[in-house]
Design an enzyme around this catalytic site. Sequence first.
Site, short mmCIF file in Angstrom:
data_model
loop_
_atom_site.label_atom_id
_atom_site.label_comp_id
_atom_site.label_asym_id
_atom_site.label_seq_id
_atom_site.Cartn_x
_atom_site.Cartn_y
_atom_site.Cartn_z
N GLU A 1 1.80 7.11 -0.77
CA GLU A 1 0.80 6.08 -0.51
C GLU A 1 -0.09 5.92 -1.74
O GLU A 1 -1.07 6.67 -1.92
CB GLU A 1 -0.07 6.48 0.68
CG GLU A 1 0.68 6.65 1.97
CD GLU A 1 -0.23 6.42 3.17
OE1 GLU A 1 0.08 5.53 3.96
OE2 GLU A 1 -1.25 7.12 3.29
N HIS B 1 -4.16 12.69 3.50
CA HIS B 1 -4.30 11.23 3.43
C HIS B 1 -5.33 10.89 2.34
O HIS B 1 -6.33 11.59 2.17
CB HIS B 1 -4.76 10.68 4.79
CG HIS B 1 -4.69 9.19 4.85
ND1 HIS B 1 -5.67 8.39 4.31
CD2 HIS B 1 -3.74 8.35 5.35
CE1 HIS B 1 -5.32 7.11 4.48
NE2 HIS B 1 -4.16 7.07 5.11
N GLY C 1 -5.06 0.14 2.46
CA GLY C 1 -6.16 -0.64 3.03
C GLY C 1 -6.70 -1.73 2.14
O GLY C 1 -7.76 -2.28 2.39
N ASN D 1 -0.99 4.79 11.60
CA ASN D 1 -2.25 5.53 11.45
C ASN D 1 -3.37 4.63 11.95
O ASN D 1 -3.72 3.65 11.31
CB ASN D 1 -2.45 5.88 9.96
CG ASN D 1 -3.80 6.54 9.71
OD1 ASN D 1 -4.46 6.99 10.65
ND2 ASN D 1 -4.21 6.59 8.45
N LYS E 1 -6.46 5.33 12.27
CA LYS E 1 -7.73 5.64 11.59
C LYS E 1 -8.88 5.76 12.61
O LYS E 1 -8.67 6.22 13.73
CB LYS E 1 -8.02 4.58 10.52
CG LYS E 1 -6.82 4.32 9.60
CD LYS E 1 -7.19 3.67 8.32
CE LYS E 1 -5.94 3.19 7.60
NZ LYS E 1 -6.11 3.02 6.19
N SER F 1 -0.65 -0.96 2.76
CA SER F 1 -0.67 -2.40 3.08
C SER F 1 0.70 -2.96 3.45
O SER F 1 1.03 -4.10 3.11
CB SER F 1 -1.29 -3.19 1.92
OG SER F 1 -2.62 -2.75 1.70
N GLU G 1 -7.62 8.77 2.13
CA GLU G 1 -9.01 8.57 2.55
C GLU G 1 -9.72 9.91 2.71
O GLU G 1 -10.92 10.02 2.48
CB GLU G 1 -9.05 7.73 3.85
CG GLU G 1 -8.76 6.27 3.54
CD GLU G 1 -8.21 5.46 4.70
OE1 GLU G 1 -8.19 5.95 5.83
OE2 GLU G 1 -7.77 4.32 4.45
C1 PEP Z 1 -2.67 4.32 5.84
O1 PEP Z 1 -3.71 4.42 6.48
O2 PEP Z 1 -1.95 5.30 5.67
C2 PEP Z 1 -2.29 3.01 5.31
C3 PEP Z 1 -1.19 2.90 4.61
O3 PEP Z 1 -3.14 1.97 5.59
P1 PEP Z 1 -2.83 0.41 5.33
O4 PEP Z 1 -1.47 0.11 5.88
O5 PEP Z 1 -3.91 -0.31 6.05
O6 PEP Z 1 -2.87 0.20 3.86
#
Ligand code: PEP
Length: 248
Positions: A166, A94, A172, A9, A11, A207, A96
């Site tokens: 997630e 997601h 993040g 992703n 972003k 992460s 975010e």
């Molecule tokens: C994501 O954007 O779905 C994600 C898991 O980001 P990160 O790996 O940076 O935590």
Amino acid sequence: MAKPLLAGNWKMHGTAKSAAELASQLAGYAGEKPEIMVFPSFVSIPAVVNALSEHKDIAIGAQNVSHYSEGAYTGEISGKMLTGIGCSHVLVGHSERRTNNAEGNTLVAEKFAAAQQSGLIPILCVGETLQQRQDSLQLQVIKAQITAVIEKVGLQNVCNAIIAYEPVWAVGTGETATPEQAQQVHGFIRAELGEHGKDTQLLYGGSINADNAASLFSQPDIDGGLVGGASLEAEHFMNIAQQLIERK
Ligand code: PEP
């Protein structure tokens, strides 16, 4: 066991030019790879499609889709528009977007349905907040997030998609769920999907990096990862991909 899959992703990072460069670098990796897909920003998708035109083994998806199919919805992008420019997948729900754009379970379910109706494969993202985990509510929260989609499209259609667990507190932040914490939720999701969900790809996201990937991928119900930050550098992302292929 479901097929291993690694998704990146990207972003709201980079430009169309840098996205195309990153895509070309990924395509340049020879050797065995898991299924790979990338999620550039909307405006970078055509450049990435172009960069990967000879590399159909890397799929391209969008980070969001409208729940409407067509009409006077200024600023929205429909599923049909996305398939029309070469997308096969889309992220739905997601964290975010749930947090920053107030996307609740009902809207996420509508987006999921719209995505499937237009021929996209959704990756449904689910996960609990830190407070919900501290209150031991993670399974309840995830059940509600998945049930809202099942009620909208039916269990079989959810099983035909991809689900990414997630935890919000891990996305993040540099914090990762322990393999045991992740497996608990993945095992729960697998059980919720039942017989038809045996081959549904369940991804962990939050992460992931080259240091923690192997232990997460060693869990029986983790079929791969949805990677944010560590997907922005080709070598790092492909290192994680390699660990997925070699998982024990
Ligand atoms: C994501 O954007 O779905 C994600 C898991 O980001 P990160 O790996 O940076 O935590």
